[in-house]
Design a protein around this motif. Structure first.
Motif, mmCIF file in Angstrom:
data_model
loop_
_atom_site.group_PDB
_atom_site.id
_atom_site.type_symbol
_atom_site.label_atom_id
_atom_site.label_comp_id
_atom_site.label_asym_id
_atom_site.label_seq_id
_atom_site.Cartn_x
_atom_site.Cartn_y
_atom_site.Cartn_z
ATOM 1 N N ALA A 150 -5.218 8.108 -3.327
ATOM 2 C CA ALA A 150 -4.063 7.227 -3.328
ATOM 3 C C ALA A 150 -2.798 7.780 -2.639
ATOM 4 C CB ALA A 150 -3.714 6.981 -4.892
ATOM 5 N N THR A 185 -2.597 1.942 -4.668
ATOM 6 C CA THR A 185 -3.695 2.730 -4.017
ATOM 7 C C THR A 185 -4.377 3.343 -5.288
ATOM 8 O OG1 THR A 185 -1.825 4.272 -4.145
ATOM 9 C CG2 THR A 185 -2.255 3.319 -2.046
ATOM 10 N N THR A 187 0.820 -1.199 -0.035
ATOM 11 C CA THR A 187 -0.029 -0.079 0.084
ATOM 12 C C THR A 187 0.692 1.407 0.174
ATOM 13 O OG1 THR A 187 -0.050 -0.363 2.262
ATOM 14 C CG2 THR A 187 -2.061 -0.902 0.946
#
Length: 223
Positions: A157, A101, A95
């Motif tokens: 993101a 993301t 992540t």
């Protein structure tokens, strides 16, 4: 030896590029649901799912879209597991990359926008001008609201990846400078790293909750 500090977040840093397999570790925990007799893990996960479902359902405010909460709950658990596994040594934090993301935020945001502009065009136009806006400011508000809608997947993101990178960078810096510390300062360094690790654990849970809540709010604006 690392070329630079950010090479620890490079998925091809090691000889065998198995780092992205850390994102599928969550599937090893799903097989507990296939047992005939429910375990404590089943009861705990179902209880958490019900609590999170009630939270998300308040934001959606539409009984016809009750099943949409399962999408956001799944995203929340997926991000939680990836954030949490990234705190362990030799496990890649998937992540912390915009590839993952953006692949979570961009398709959902596009689906909300396409559905809203195709089927609820008047409702989407009404969101561009907030209620009570003076007439001379309406063109500027339309531009501002349009820009804020367009950058939503990018902000989602970047928020998740930046928060994951920041804490890991601090832990990496403290770990690399430990060899230059004297023996009397080592307990202080260990206490600071334990405190930062606790903070990173909290950030891992908070960021997964934040991204799922924001996606729920974006869907509620359309519906």
């Amino acid at each position: 030896m690392m070329i630079n500090l950010f090479s620890s977040f490079d998925p091809s840093t090691f000889i065998y590029s198995f780092n992205w397999f850390s994102s599928i570790l969550i599937f090893f925990f799903l097989f507990y649901f296939y047992w005939l007799i429910p375990s404590r893990f089943n009861f705990m996960s179902l209880m958490l799912t019900k609590i999170i479902h009630s939270e998300f359902f308040i934001l959606i405010k539409n009984p016809a879209n009750m099943g949409m909460t399962l999408i956001f709950i799944s995203i929340m658990f997926f991000v939680i597991m990836n954030n949490f596994f990234g705190l362990f040594p030799y496990i890649f934090t998937s992540t912390s990359h915009l590839i993952l993301t953006l692949s979570l935020s961009l398709p959902l945001w596009l689906s909300f926008m396409i559905y809203g502009w195709l089927f609820k065009t008047n409702h989407m136009f009404s969101h561009l001008v907030p209620l009570g806006t003076p007439f001379p400011l309406m063109p500027f508000m339309v531009c501002i609201e349009t820009i804020s809608n367009v950058i939503r997947p990018g902000t989602l993101a970047v928020r998740l990846s930046a928060n994951m990178i920041a804490g890991h960078l601090i832990l990496t810096l403290l770990g690399n400078t430990g060899s230059s510390f004297s023996l009397y300062l080592m307990p202080i360094l260990v206490i600071i790293q334990i405190a930062l690790l606790t903070l990173e654990t909290a950030v891992a849970f908070i960021q997964s909750y934040v991204i799922s809540i924001l996606l729920t709010l974006y869907s509620s604006e359309v519906n």
